[in-house]
Design an enzyme around this catalytic site. Structure first.
Site, PDB file in Angstrom:
ATOM      1  N   ARG A  26       0.711  -1.360   0.177  1.00 27.85           N
ATOM      2  CA  ARG A  26       0.087  -0.040  -0.135  1.00 27.85           C
ATOM      3  C   ARG A  26       0.602   0.744  -0.235  1.00 27.85           C
ATOM      4  O   ARG A  26       0.306   2.343   0.634  1.00 27.85           O
ATOM      5  CB  ARG A  26      -0.985   0.116   1.278  1.00 27.85           C
ATOM      6  CG  ARG A  26      -1.887  -0.794   1.037  1.00 27.85           C
ATOM      7  CD  ARG A  26      -3.170  -0.614   0.091  1.00 27.85           C
ATOM      8  NE  ARG A  26      -4.335  -1.344   1.021  1.00 27.85           N
ATOM      9  CZ  ARG A  26      -5.082  -1.669   0.916  1.00 27.85           C
ATOM     10  NH1 ARG A  26      -5.585  -1.014   2.098  1.00 27.85           N
ATOM     11  NH2 ARG A  26      -6.086  -2.233   1.167  1.00 27.85           N
ATOM     12  N   ARG A  30      -3.414   6.681   0.163  1.00 32.09           N
ATOM     13  CA  ARG A  30      -4.651   7.654   1.492  1.00 32.09           C
ATOM     14  C   ARG A  30      -3.330   8.840   1.940  1.00 32.09           C
ATOM     15  O   ARG A  30      -3.566  10.007   2.322  1.00 32.09           O
ATOM     16  CB  ARG A  30      -5.600   7.560   1.972  1.00 32.09           C
ATOM     17  CG  ARG A  30      -7.063   6.704   0.792  1.00 32.09           C
ATOM     18  CD  ARG A  30      -8.338   6.274   1.680  1.00 32.09           C
ATOM     19  NE  ARG A  30      -7.703   5.362   2.471  1.00 32.09           N
ATOM     20  CZ  ARG A  30      -8.461   4.000   2.983  1.00 32.09           C
ATOM     21  NH1 ARG A  30      -9.486   4.769   3.011  1.00 32.09           N
ATOM     22  NH2 ARG A  30      -7.973   3.236   3.026  1.00 32.09           N
ATOM     23  N   ARG A  39      -7.160  10.706  -6.395  1.00 37.94           N
ATOM     24  CA  ARG A  39      -7.930   9.955  -6.649  1.00 37.94           C
ATOM     25  C   ARG A  39      -9.644  10.459  -6.469  1.00 37.94           C
ATOM     26  O   ARG A  39     -10.770  10.441  -6.586  1.00 37.94           O
ATOM     27  CB  ARG A  39      -7.822   9.248  -4.859  1.00 37.94           C
ATOM     28  CG  ARG A  39      -9.436   8.738  -3.919  1.00 37.94           C
ATOM     29  CD  ARG A  39      -9.996   7.647  -4.910  1.00 37.94           C
ATOM     30  NE  ARG A  39     -10.430   6.806  -3.537  1.00 37.94           N
ATOM     31  CZ  ARG A  39     -11.596   6.950  -3.952  1.00 37.94           C
ATOM     32  NH1 ARG A  39     -12.741   8.299  -4.454  1.00 37.94           N
ATOM     33  NH2 ARG A  39     -12.706   6.139  -3.049  1.00 37.94           N
ATOM     34  N   ASP A  76      -6.783  -3.143  -7.397  1.00 34.37           N
ATOM     35  CA  ASP A  76      -7.314  -3.973  -5.894  1.00 34.37           C
ATOM     36  C   ASP A  76      -7.612  -5.270  -6.269  1.00 34.37           C
ATOM     37  O   ASP A  76      -7.604  -5.638  -7.391  1.00 34.37           O
ATOM     38  CB  ASP A  76      -8.463  -3.358  -5.779  1.00 34.37           C
ATOM     39  CG  ASP A  76      -8.850  -3.737  -4.520  1.00 34.37           C
ATOM     40  OD1 ASP A  76      -8.133  -3.205  -3.132  1.00 34.37           O
ATOM     41  OD2 ASP A  76      -9.522  -4.220  -3.965  1.00 34.37           O
ATOM     42  N   TYR A 153     -14.230 -12.007   0.512  1.00 30.82           N
ATOM     43  CA  TYR A 153     -15.217 -10.659   0.103  1.00 30.82           C
ATOM     44  C   TYR A 153     -16.418 -11.513  -0.824  1.00 30.82           C
ATOM     45  O   TYR A 153     -17.413 -10.889  -1.014  1.00 30.82           O
ATOM     46  CB  TYR A 153     -14.425 -10.425  -0.964  1.00 30.82           C
ATOM     47  CG  TYR A 153     -13.178  -9.262  -0.212  1.00 30.82           C
ATOM     48  CD1 TYR A 153     -13.678  -7.879   0.816  1.00 30.82           C
ATOM     49  CD2 TYR A 153     -12.001  -9.951   0.175  1.00 30.82           C
ATOM     50  CE1 TYR A 153     -13.118  -7.587   2.091  1.00 30.82           C
ATOM     51  CE2 TYR A 153     -10.703  -9.031   1.391  1.00 30.82           C
ATOM     52  CZ  TYR A 153     -11.865  -8.055   2.186  1.00 30.82           C
ATOM     53  OH  TYR A 153     -11.349  -7.226   2.800  1.00 30.82           O
TER      54      TYR A 153
HETATM   55  O1  CP3 Z   1       0.081  -1.547  -1.972  1.00 27.90           O
HETATM   56  C1  CP3 Z   1      -0.366  -0.813  -3.549  1.00 27.90           C
HETATM   57  O2  CP3 Z   1       0.002   0.440  -4.020  1.00 27.90           O
HETATM   58  C2  CP3 Z   1      -1.141  -1.415  -4.758  1.00 27.90           C
HETATM   59  C3  CP3 Z   1      -2.683  -1.020  -4.449  1.00 27.90           C
HETATM   60  C4  CP3 Z   1      -3.322  -2.260  -3.677  1.00 27.90           C
HETATM   61  C5  CP3 Z   1      -4.864  -1.279  -3.205  1.00 27.90           C
HETATM   62  N1  CP3 Z   1      -5.573  -2.721  -2.391  1.00 27.90           N
HETATM   63  C6  CP3 Z   1      -4.892  -0.246  -3.415  1.00 27.90           C
HETATM   64  C7  CP3 Z   1      -6.096   0.129  -2.409  1.00 27.90           C
HETATM   65  C8  CP3 Z   1      -3.156  -3.340  -3.494  1.00 27.90           C
HETATM   66  C9  CP3 Z   1      -2.349  -3.974  -3.165  1.00 27.90           C
HETATM   67  C10 CP3 Z   1      -4.421  -3.864  -2.653  1.00 27.90           C
HETATM   68  C11 CP3 Z   1      -4.770  -5.100  -2.499  1.00 27.90           C
HETATM   69  C12 CP3 Z   1      -5.825  -5.410  -1.384  1.00 27.90           C
HETATM   70  N2  CP3 Z   1      -7.292  -4.541  -1.873  1.00 27.90           N
HETATM   71  C13 CP3 Z   1      -5.828  -6.639  -0.752  1.00 27.90           C
HETATM   72  C14 CP3 Z   1      -4.915  -7.318   0.048  1.00 27.90           C
HETATM   73  C15 CP3 Z   1      -3.351  -6.614   0.552  1.00 27.90           C
HETATM   74  C16 CP3 Z   1      -4.557  -6.006   2.688  1.00 27.90           C
HETATM   75  O3  CP3 Z   1      -4.315  -4.385   2.704  1.00 27.90           O
HETATM   76  O4  CP3 Z   1      -4.077  -6.807   3.121  1.00 27.90           O
HETATM   77  C17 CP3 Z   1      -6.994  -6.608   0.219  1.00 27.90           C
HETATM   78  C18 CP3 Z   1      -7.502  -7.225   1.585  1.00 27.90           C
HETATM   79  C19 CP3 Z   1      -8.127  -5.248  -0.111  1.00 27.90           C
HETATM   80  C20 CP3 Z   1      -9.415  -5.248  -0.293  1.00 27.90           C
HETATM   81  C21 CP3 Z   1      -9.563  -3.579   0.065  1.00 27.90           C
HETATM   82  N3  CP3 Z   1      -9.916  -2.972  -0.820  1.00 27.90           N
HETATM   83  C22 CP3 Z   1      -9.945  -3.073   1.170  1.00 27.90           C
HETATM   84  C23 CP3 Z   1     -10.201  -4.334   2.600  1.00 27.90           C
HETATM   85  C24 CP3 Z   1     -10.377  -2.145   1.135  1.00 27.90           C
HETATM   86  C25 CP3 Z   1     -10.825  -1.101   2.306  1.00 27.90           C
HETATM   87  C26 CP3 Z   1      -9.937  -1.178   2.944  1.00 27.90           C
HETATM   88  C27 CP3 Z   1      -9.173   0.438   2.701  1.00 27.90           C
HETATM   89  O5  CP3 Z   1      -7.909   0.805   3.048  1.00 27.90           O
HETATM   90  O6  CP3 Z   1      -9.770   1.437   3.080  1.00 27.90           O
HETATM   91  C28 CP3 Z   1      -9.643  -1.561  -0.428  1.00 27.90           C
HETATM   92  C29 CP3 Z   1      -9.745  -0.457  -0.698  1.00 27.90           C
HETATM   93  C30 CP3 Z   1      -8.531   0.250  -1.352  1.00 27.90           C
HETATM   94  N4  CP3 Z   1      -7.375  -0.417  -2.272  1.00 27.90           N
HETATM   95  C31 CP3 Z   1      -7.706   1.413  -1.440  1.00 27.90           C
HETATM   96  C32 CP3 Z   1      -6.333   1.971  -2.265  1.00 27.90           C
HETATM   97  C33 CP3 Z   1      -5.358   2.399  -1.840  1.00 27.90           C
HETATM   98  C34 CP3 Z   1      -8.336   2.837  -0.093  1.00 27.90           C
HETATM   99  C35 CP3 Z   1      -9.847   3.631  -1.353  1.00 27.90           C
HETATM  100  C36 CP3 Z   1      -9.492   4.442  -1.758  1.00 27.90           C
HETATM  101  O7  CP3 Z   1      -8.615   5.155  -1.836  1.00 27.90           O
HETATM  102  O8  CP3 Z   1     -10.877   4.750  -0.952  1.00 27.90           O
END
Ligand code: CP3
Length: 348
Positions: A26, A30, A39, A76, A153
């Site tokens: 990540r 944000r 975003r 994602d 999910y």
């Molecule tokens: O790592 C990186 O910089 C690459 C981008 C990336 C995202 N999600 C962007 C994201 C990666 C590799 C993921 C993987 C992901 N997504 C996982 C596995 C890794 C982990 O964190 O366990 C999982 C379980 C998800 C599912 C997911 N996506 C959730 C549970 C959420 C909400 C939680 C949160 O952090 O908001 C997301 C949204 C998400 N994916 C965001 C980002 C930057 C935030 C959304 C936003 O910007 O509004």
């Protein structure tokens, strides 16, 4: 520069370096003001994932700011569910919201891959764009979620505390659950082959919720499907290095190390360093991890001490510095800069 000389690729091929490569899960997100700006322009999160130009931009932001040794595709894990035709959305403050699968009929609607690559074509475009824009020394990581985490999910309809529905499929609808996992193995394998063909040099598989499974279930529904995906991708591209991240599985990491399928094993913050060094370290497996993301929020001496401890213990072998899980939005950007500086200045 010969691509094989990139630090991440050297670590994953088993080399012990004088200082390990660093990237952070990540790393685009944000906590960065420039991410929040892009975003905002994209409107929805999925729109950001599916707009190649914007996805390239947010992938590069942390590379420009910090000079990480690797970039990770901005996308994602849930785009695979979206590509299969399930309704997926992301809600502010709530995270992912999916139209939950309730059984046979919903599953039947997803089966088959018609339209999958068409839907995910913008992701492949983004990979190409990132590859073209990256500095010569920076490796490009593609990724996908592992079937158990993605299936959870899809069945729960979002995040879950106890995975009650997903586990009830495992125990009470074993045939449907197996069919869903089989579909995800197939779709994810193809998805990753396309990422590699677009320019991804390393693949990380995220099984973020593997730790919610009992040991025998973990072997069956986390390790086995990950093995199957690696085998599929390697049939097409035998040399692609994989990093596996079965988060929270404790002693189950031994099973992953012994299975010898990945080139890298990503450790969560709970894994003891001495144990990892003696039990998981092997000539063919680089370890990755495992700083607690909250220490990156705290910063200061606590962060530096913990980072040096990890470097001192795991930096003696093939190693990739990372967190134990993703960066959280509260992280002060300057702490990330301090951590990168510390790792880049470390001499083992
Ligand atoms: O790592 C990186 O910089 C690459 C981008 C990336 C995202 N999600 C962007 C994201 C990666 C590799 C993921 C993987 C992901 N997504 C996982 C596995 C890794 C982990 O964190 O366990 C999982 C379980 C998800 C599912 C997911 N996506 C959730 C549970 C959420 C909400 C939680 C949160 O952090 O908001 C997301 C949204 C998400 N994916 C965001 C980002 C930057 C935030 C959304 C936003 O910007 O509004």
């Amino acid at each position: 520069m010969n691509p094989a000389d990139k630090l991440l690729l050297r670590s994953l091929s088993g080399e012990t370096l004088s200082r390990p490569p660093i990237w952070l899960m990540r790393q685009a997100g944000r906590y960065l003001p420039e991410y929040r700006a892009t975003r905002g322009k994209a409107g929805s999160f999925l729109n950001l994932c599916y707009s190649p130009e914007l996805a390239v931009e947010v992938t590069l932001q942390p590379i420009r700011r910090y000079g990480f040794d690797a970039a990770i595709l901005f996308s994602d894990i849930l785009v695979v569910a979206d590509g299969l035709g399930q309704k997926v959305g992301f809600e502010e403050g709530r995270g992912p919201v999916l139209e939950a699968l309730t059984g046979d009929e919903d599953l039947a609607k997803l089966l088959g891959m018609a339209g999958f690559h068409q839907k995910l074509a913008p992701v492949y475009e983004a990979v190409k764009g990132i590859k073209a824009a990256l500095p010569a020394e920076t490796a490009l990581i593609g990724f996908a979620g592992a079937p158990w985490t993605v299936a959870s999910y899809m069945i729960e309809g979002g995040s879950s505390r106890d995975f009650a529905k997903a586990k009830s499929w495992i125990h009470r609808r074993p045939k449907e659950f197996a069919a869903l996992v089989e579909l995800l193995v197939e779709a994810t394998g193809q998805y990753l082959i396309h990422q590699v063909e677009a320019g991804a040099e390393v693949i990380q598989l995220f099984d973020s919720w593997a730790g919610a499974l009992g040991h025998a279930e973990m072997l069956r529904w986390s390790l086995e499907p990950m093995k199957a995906i690696v085998a599929r991708v390697r049939m097409a591209h035998p040399q692609v290095p994989f990093i596996l991240f079965p988060r929270g599985i404790g002693a189950g990491y031994l099973d992953f190390a012994r299975a010898g399928i990945g080139n890298g094993l990503s450790l969560d913050s709970g894994v003891p360093l001495d144990w990892a060094w003696t039990q998981l370290q092997g000539p063919k497996t680089a370890l990755q991890g495992n700083l607690d993301p909250q220490l990156l929020v705290a910063g200061g001496q606590a962060m530096r001490d913990a980072a040096r401890e990890i470097l001192g213990k795991l930096g003696r072998g093939p190693f990739v510095f990372n967190l134990g899980h993703g960066i959280v939005p509260e992280t002060p950007p300057e702490h990330v800069g301090q951590l990168v500086e510390l790792v880049k200045g470390w001499q083992g």
